[in-house]
Design an enzyme around this catalytic site. Structure first.
Site, PDB file in Angstrom:
ATOM      1  CG  HIS B  82       9.333  24.039   9.066  1.00  0.00           C
ATOM      2  ND1 HIS B  82       8.928  22.823   8.895  1.00  0.00           N
ATOM      3  CD2 HIS B  82      10.523  24.044   8.472  1.00  0.00           C
ATOM      4  CE1 HIS B  82       9.767  21.914   8.409  1.00  0.00           C
ATOM      5  NE2 HIS B  82      10.662  22.638   7.953  1.00  0.00           N
ATOM      6  CG  ASP B 161      10.432  17.991  -0.961  1.00  0.00           C
ATOM      7  OD1 ASP B 161      11.424  18.708  -1.444  1.00  0.00           O
ATOM      8  OD2 ASP B 161      10.048  17.665   0.115  1.00  0.00           O
ATOM      9  NE  ARG B 168      18.281  18.475  -1.829  1.00  0.00           N
ATOM     10  CZ  ARG B 168      17.579  19.191  -0.828  1.00  0.00           C
ATOM     11  NH1 ARG B 168      16.274  19.204  -0.953  1.00  0.00           N
ATOM     12  NH2 ARG B 168      18.430  19.895  -0.129  1.00  0.00           N
ATOM     13  CB  SER B 183      12.909  20.828   0.091  1.00  0.00           C
ATOM     14  OG  SER B 183      12.513  19.983   0.753  1.00  0.00           O
ATOM     15  CE  LYS B 187       9.655  19.262   2.993  1.00  0.00           C
ATOM     16  NZ  LYS B 187      10.518  18.475   3.654  1.00  0.00           N
TER      17      LYS B 187
END
Lengths: 424, 424
Positions: B82, B161, B168, B183, B187
C-alpha cells in the site's frame, strides 16, 4: 477564505485574524459553517487558547450578531452586575435595591436557572404575580422613577453566543477561558449598561475551580470592557460552600428580605456590601469608603428595603405571598465535629432533583422547594443536632444524599477568605 | 459512560480506555454520538495525540466495524503493498506482476483516485475492457492460478473509517499521525493479506511533508501490524517530484508496460525493485539479496511482463488499446539551468484540472489526459528545450500553470535520496 484553513491555523496554535473569526462565527450563524466544523474549531481554541486580541475581536463579532439594548434614555449612570453563577447566590435580590437606594440606576436583565445554579428571574417569580416581562418603555420609565427594575432578558441579544454556547455544552468545550470571557462580555455589552461589575465565582460548584484560571478570566474581561469603553471591575469570590443559608427560589427571596430588614448571614453580608460599595463608587464617581458608608446606612435606615418594596409594587408582585413548601424535614448530623466542607455542586444538584431547578430549558420548576442550612463551614455540630432543613415537594432524594454534601471532622480546616481579589 | 466525559478526558491529554474508544466510535457509527461531538474528539486527538495502546485499540475497533476479507483459500502467502499516495505513483502496476512472477501471491484490492493523487483502479481501467469488479470465487481462483489479481475494493470494509475519514476531511483533522495510522492499518488488516509492505511517501504532494512525522507513522503502523500478527514493513520514500515521467492514468499504464519490457526511469526502477525484493523476501521467507536477484532476473527475462499480460487476459482487458489523448502539446523551458524542483502537488492538481482526476467521488474522469516529463529534478535544461508534454482533453490549463511547477536555477541543489529508510 475557507473554514478548514481557519481550523487548521488554530490547530497549529496560530492567531486568527478578525476576518477569519468573522468568517467562522457569522458563517456558523448563517449555516454555511457546519456545527461539526465549529465544534472542531472550538476544541482547537479550548486546547490552544486565544490571544487577548483574538478574544476581543471574538467578543465584538458575537456582540454585533444581534440587538444591542439602548439605555441612553435613562437619566442616571446605569451599573450592571453579573455573577458567573453560584449556589444560593441571591446577591442580586439584595444588591439591586441597595445600590438603587444610593442613587445609581439598576436596569437589569436577568436569566433563568439551568443546571445546578439558580436564576434571578425564577427567584423573583417566587413572589406571587411578580411580572418579569415588561415592555421597553415601561422598563425605562420605572428605572427613571425608582432607579430600579429587574426583568427577564428581552430582545434578540447575541444570537451567535446562544448557538455557540449550546454547542460548547455538548462538545466538551465549556472550560476555555477566552470562550467564557467572550460569552459573558458579549452579553453584558449587549445589555447596554454604562459600567459593569462582575462577581467571578471560584471553587467547587462554580464555573472555574481554581484561583489562577479565575484571575485570568477576570483580567481578560476587564480588558474587553475597557476596549469597549465600559469600566469593568471583577471581584473574585469563593464558592466552596453555598452563599448564605437558603438555597431554592422562594427560600432565597425570604432570606433576602430578612437581610434587607437587618438580619443577614455573615458571608452574604460581606459579599453584598462589598459589591454594592464598588457599584456605588463607580456609579457616582466617588471613593469606596464614602460609598460603603452610604451602603451600610441605607441597609440600616430601611431605604434599601423600601426600594425593594417599590420594585415589587411597580412589577405587580405581592410581597406577602412567597412560594415556600410547607413540607419541611429536618436533617440531623450523624457525627460530632467541625463542618469542613459543604459541597455546593451537590447541593445545587439536589435542589434540581427536588424539582427546584431545570434539567432542560423548558422545564417548569417548583419554586417552593430547597434547603436552609443550619450550619455553615467552620461551625461545630454535635451528633443529632440539625444540619439543614429540607423544603420538599414531589422530587425524591434521600437523607444520605444530603448528608453526603457535608464533610465533618474532629479537626477544623482553615476557611478560605470570601473575597479573594478585586481586579480593575 | 458519556461522550462529553470522553471528549473532556482527551482535551485534558489523558488516555482513553478501550471501552471509551468503543463507546465513541461505535456510538458514532450508530448515530448516538453526533458528528459535532466526534469532530471535537478528533480535534482533541489531533492536538493532544494518542498513546500506541490507544491507537492499537482504535485500529481494532475500526477493523471490527465491518467485514474482514478471508483469503485463507489462497495457497501461497499473500503479501499486500500500500502506498500512502503519491503523484505519478504507478508502482503497483509493475510491482504486482513482478512479485507474483517470483512466486508470491498478490490478491490486491485497490481504490480510485480522489484529489491530486491517482488510484490504481482508474489506471487499470485505461486498458480497454479491463474488469475491476470480479466476484470473490473468480478472484480467489485467479490468484491460485496465476498468483495475481488486482480488483476494486469489495465488501463493506471498515465502515467506521469511512465515516470518520469523511468527517476528518472537512474538520481540519487529517494530519494526526495516530488517526492516519489507524485508518490505513484498519483497511489493510481488513483486506486479509498475510503480510503487509507500506510505501510511506514523504514530501511535497505526499500526506506528510517531513521525515520525522513519516518515521513516527511508519513505526506506529509496524507496531499495529505486529500486534495483529501480520508482519508489516514500511519503506519511507521521497515524494518531492512525481515518480517516473508519466502522470495520468493511461500514460502511467504505458510507462509501466515499457518498464516491464526493460525501459524504466531510474527512480521508478529503484523504488519498484526495492519494494519487490522486500515483498518476495517476506513472502518466501528468504534473504533480501536472493530476493532482489530473482526480481531483477524476472524483469530481464520477461516473466514479470508475461505475468502482467496474464492478468490483463484473465480480467478481460485489451492490451493493445490504452486510453491516451491524441492532443499533445510540448511545453518548452523559458530558462536555462538545473531543474531544482518539480512540484508534485501542483502537477497532481493540474491533472485533475485537465479532467484526469476527481473533485467529487462520483466524477467521471478522462483516462487519456496527463503529462510526460522530459526532465526530472537534477537535469540540465536549456532555454526553449522541451520540459514536459501535455496530453490534454476538455480541461483548461495555461502554459504558465505548468511552468510554475518547475524551479530552475543556475546552481543545482542536492537531490534527496529516493528511499530514506526501511522500518520493520
Amino acid at each position: 477564505m475557507n473554514i478548514i484553513d481557519i481550523i487548521t491555523k488554530k490547530k497549529n496554535s496560530l492567531e486568527l485574524s478578525q476576518e477569519e473569526l468573522e468568517f467562522a462565527i457569522n458563517g456558523f450563524v448563517d449555516g454555511v459553517v457546519k456545527d461539526y466544523q465549529m465544534s472542531s474549531l472550538l476544541m482547537a481554541i479550548t486546547i490552544n487558547g486565544m490571544s487577548d486580541e483574538e478574544t476581543i475581536n471574538l467578543t465584538n463579532i458575537m456582540l454585533n450578531s444581534g440587538e444591542i439594548i439602548d439605555l441612553s434614555m435613562i437619566n442616571n449612570v446605569v451599573v450592571d452586575k453579573h455573577s458567573t453563577g453560584g449556589v444560593g447566590d441571591k446577591t442580586t435580590l439584595v444588591l439591586a435595591p441597595l445600590v438603587a437606594s444610593c442613587g445609581v440606576a439598576i436596569a437589569k436583565m436577568s436569566g433563568r436557572g439551568l443546571g445546578h445554579t439558580g436564576g434571578t428571574i425564577d427567584k423573583l417569580e417566587a413572589i406571587k404575580n411578580f411580572q418579569v416581562n415588561i415592555d421597553n418603555d415601561a422598563f425605562i420609565k420605572q428605572v427613571n422613577e425608582i432607579n430600579l427594575a429587574v426583568v427577564s432578558q428581552k430582545g434578540n441579544l447575541v444570537p451567535a453566543d446562544k448557538l455557540v454556547y449550546a454547542l460548547r455544552d455538548v462538545t466538551g468545550t465549556t472550560s476555555s477561558i477566552p470562550l467564557i470571557a467572550s460569552s459573558i462580555m458579549s452579553k453584558k455589552l449587549a445589555s447596554g449598561a454604562d459600567k459593569i461589575v462582575l462577581d467571578v465565582k471560584v471553587g467547587n460548584g462554580a464555573l472555574l475551580d481554581n484561583i489562577e484560571d479565575a484571575k485570568k478570566l477576570a483580567t481578560l474581561m476587564v480588558k474587553i470592557g475597557k476596549q469597549n469603553n465600559k469600566e469593568t471591575i471583577c471581584v473574585l469570590t469563593n464558592m466552596d460552600e453555598p452563599l448564605g443559608r437558603a438555597i431554592g427560589n422562594g427560600l432565597e427571596v425570604i432570606e433576602s428580605i430578612k437581610f434587607l430588614k437587618g438580619e443577614a448571614p455573615e458571608d452574604l453580608y460581606t459579599l453584598t456590601t462589598s459589591l454594592a460599595a464598588i457599584m456605588v463608587s463607580i456609579g457616582k464617581n466617588q471613593d469606596i469608603k464614602t460609598s460603603l458608608r452610604e451602603v451600610v446606612e441605607n441597609l440600616e435606615n430601611g431605604k434599601a428595603y423600601q426600594k425593594f418594596l417599590d420594585m415589587v409594587k411597580y412589577q405587580g408582585g405581592d410581597i406577602n405571598e412567597i412560594a415556600v413548601s410547607s413540607k419541611v424535614h429536618s436533617i440531623r448530623s450523624s457525627k460530632t465535629g467541625f463542618i469542613n466542607k459543604i459541597d455546593s455542586l451537590k447541593i445545587g444538584n439536589l435542589v434540581k432533583q427536588l424539582g427546584g431547578g431545570r434539567v432542560n430549558k423548558d422545564d417548569v420548576i417548583d419554586l417552593g422547594v430547597g434547603f436552609v442550612l443550619n450550619k455553615k463551614v467552620g461551625d461545630y455540630v454535635v451528633e443529632n443536632e440539625e444540619l439543614i432543613k429540607v423544603y420538599y415537594g414531589k422530587g425524591d432524594i434521600t437523607v444520605n444524599d444530603i448528608l453526603n454534601c457535608f464533610e465533618i471532622d474532629v479537626v477544623a480546616v482553615d476557611k478560605p477568605p470570601l473575597i479573594y481579589e478585586i481586579i480593575r
